[in-house]
Design an enzyme around this catalytic site. Sequence first.
Site, mmCIF file in Angstrom:
data_model
loop_
_atom_site.group_PDB
_atom_site.id
_atom_site.type_symbol
_atom_site.label_atom_id
_atom_site.label_comp_id
_atom_site.label_asym_id
_atom_site.label_seq_id
_atom_site.Cartn_x
_atom_site.Cartn_y
_atom_site.Cartn_z
ATOM 1 N N ARG A 236 0.858 -0.987 -0.064
ATOM 2 C CA ARG A 236 0.056 0.253 0.049
ATOM 3 C C ARG A 236 0.969 1.281 0.095
ATOM 4 O O ARG A 236 2.228 1.247 0.649
ATOM 5 C CB ARG A 236 -0.980 -0.014 1.248
ATOM 6 C CG ARG A 236 -1.976 -0.704 1.243
ATOM 7 C CD ARG A 236 -3.007 -0.361 0.232
ATOM 8 N NE ARG A 236 -4.488 -1.094 0.298
ATOM 9 C CZ ARG A 236 -4.450 -2.280 -0.745
ATOM 10 N NH1 ARG A 236 -3.558 -2.444 -1.638
ATOM 11 N NH2 ARG A 236 -5.477 -2.868 -0.532
ATOM 12 N N HIS A 284 -0.956 0.535 -9.818
ATOM 13 C CA HIS A 284 -1.605 -0.147 -8.782
ATOM 14 C C HIS A 284 -2.279 -1.575 -9.596
ATOM 15 O O HIS A 284 -3.490 -1.524 -9.207
ATOM 16 C CB HIS A 284 -2.480 0.602 -7.659
ATOM 17 C CG HIS A 284 -3.156 -0.065 -6.592
ATOM 18 N ND1 HIS A 284 -3.275 0.508 -5.494
ATOM 19 C CD2 HIS A 284 -3.209 -1.654 -6.375
ATOM 20 C CE1 HIS A 284 -3.889 -0.343 -4.524
ATOM 21 N NE2 HIS A 284 -3.503 -1.515 -4.964
HETATM 22 C C1 GLV Z 1 -5.346 -4.753 -4.044
HETATM 23 O O1 GLV Z 1 -5.004 -3.822 -3.877
HETATM 24 C C2 GLV Z 1 -5.852 -5.590 -3.104
HETATM 25 O O2 GLV Z 1 -6.027 -5.422 -1.767
HETATM 26 O O3 GLV Z 1 -6.153 -6.721 -3.457
#
Ligand code: GLV
Length: 321
Positions: A236, A284
């Site tokens: 994250r 991401h």
């Molecule tokens: C993506 O960021 C997830 O948490 O699966």
Amino acid sequence: MSKGTLVLSIQGGADNWSPQRWVARFNAVGGGRKVVLLPDQIADPDDVHYAAVWKPQPGVLAAFRNLRVIFNLGAGVDALMADPSLPKVPVVRVAVDDLTGRMTEYVVLHVLMHHRQQLELRDNQSRKLWQPGAQWSAGAVTVGIMGLGTLGRDAAEVLRRIGFRVVGWSNSAKTIEGVECFSGRDGLASFLAKTHILVCLLPLTADTRHILNRGLFERLARNSPLGGPVLINAGRGGLQVEADILSCLDDGTLRAATLDVFEIEPLPADSPLWSHPRVVITPHNAADTDPDAISAYVAEQIARFEAGEPLQNVVDVTRGY
Ligand code: GLV
């Protein structure tokens, strides 16, 4: 008797996150259970037994008094944990081979890219330079994985198979064959002192926020054949201090970085990370969630729950993951 309604609340950007696609999949596996995509009108809120969500608006589930289980449609539950009005029912996170495999692909891809100096080769190509350069074996490189849950463990096993030395660090003690595992604050310094390529797959909690900072980078092993420590963060953005990453890249504390997650997403156009020559940026998408695999997983968990069997991968809300 009603089978109970399943509500879906999905805030997603990528193509794969088309809410209609998720609705179609949940209808296909639901065995006739009613599926409602919020904010559509619900005839009987008291009939809502299950919710499957990705970054729902805070408070949106509070209206369902008979909610039994919340399914988070991804691996990270930090967005849900930040909602103080979240109903006090079990929260199940996704742990399916499909998602795990995608994350392992990402980790292996980027470890190999730095190990095989692909950034430099690409740069040479742009200048039509034929420079094979030095090459070392995978066994000369130690990859340190922070976070040894389902994702970290799988990546560790595959990296080991390719020939890397692998060490791991997690909050609570773990055992993985062939991987030297460290845990807790006490184990962190020893873990970092062995690590050439740091892979971060930690959950974001109050304890891990900003853990990827200058103080930590300075403790990484400096005897790397890569010319300095490399950071790969696919956890994250809140785990990292981007100003520290940049200054550490510039003064040599870090050699290079691959970042899939950012303090602000999408990464703002004026972030110097975009154009840094030794930073690889991905939007991401290290491990996308697949509606086919995940709707089947949720249906299986509901079947277990209704048969009186324990749910799997239930989040410990006191830990936050
Ligand atoms: C993506 O960021 C997830 O948490 O699966």
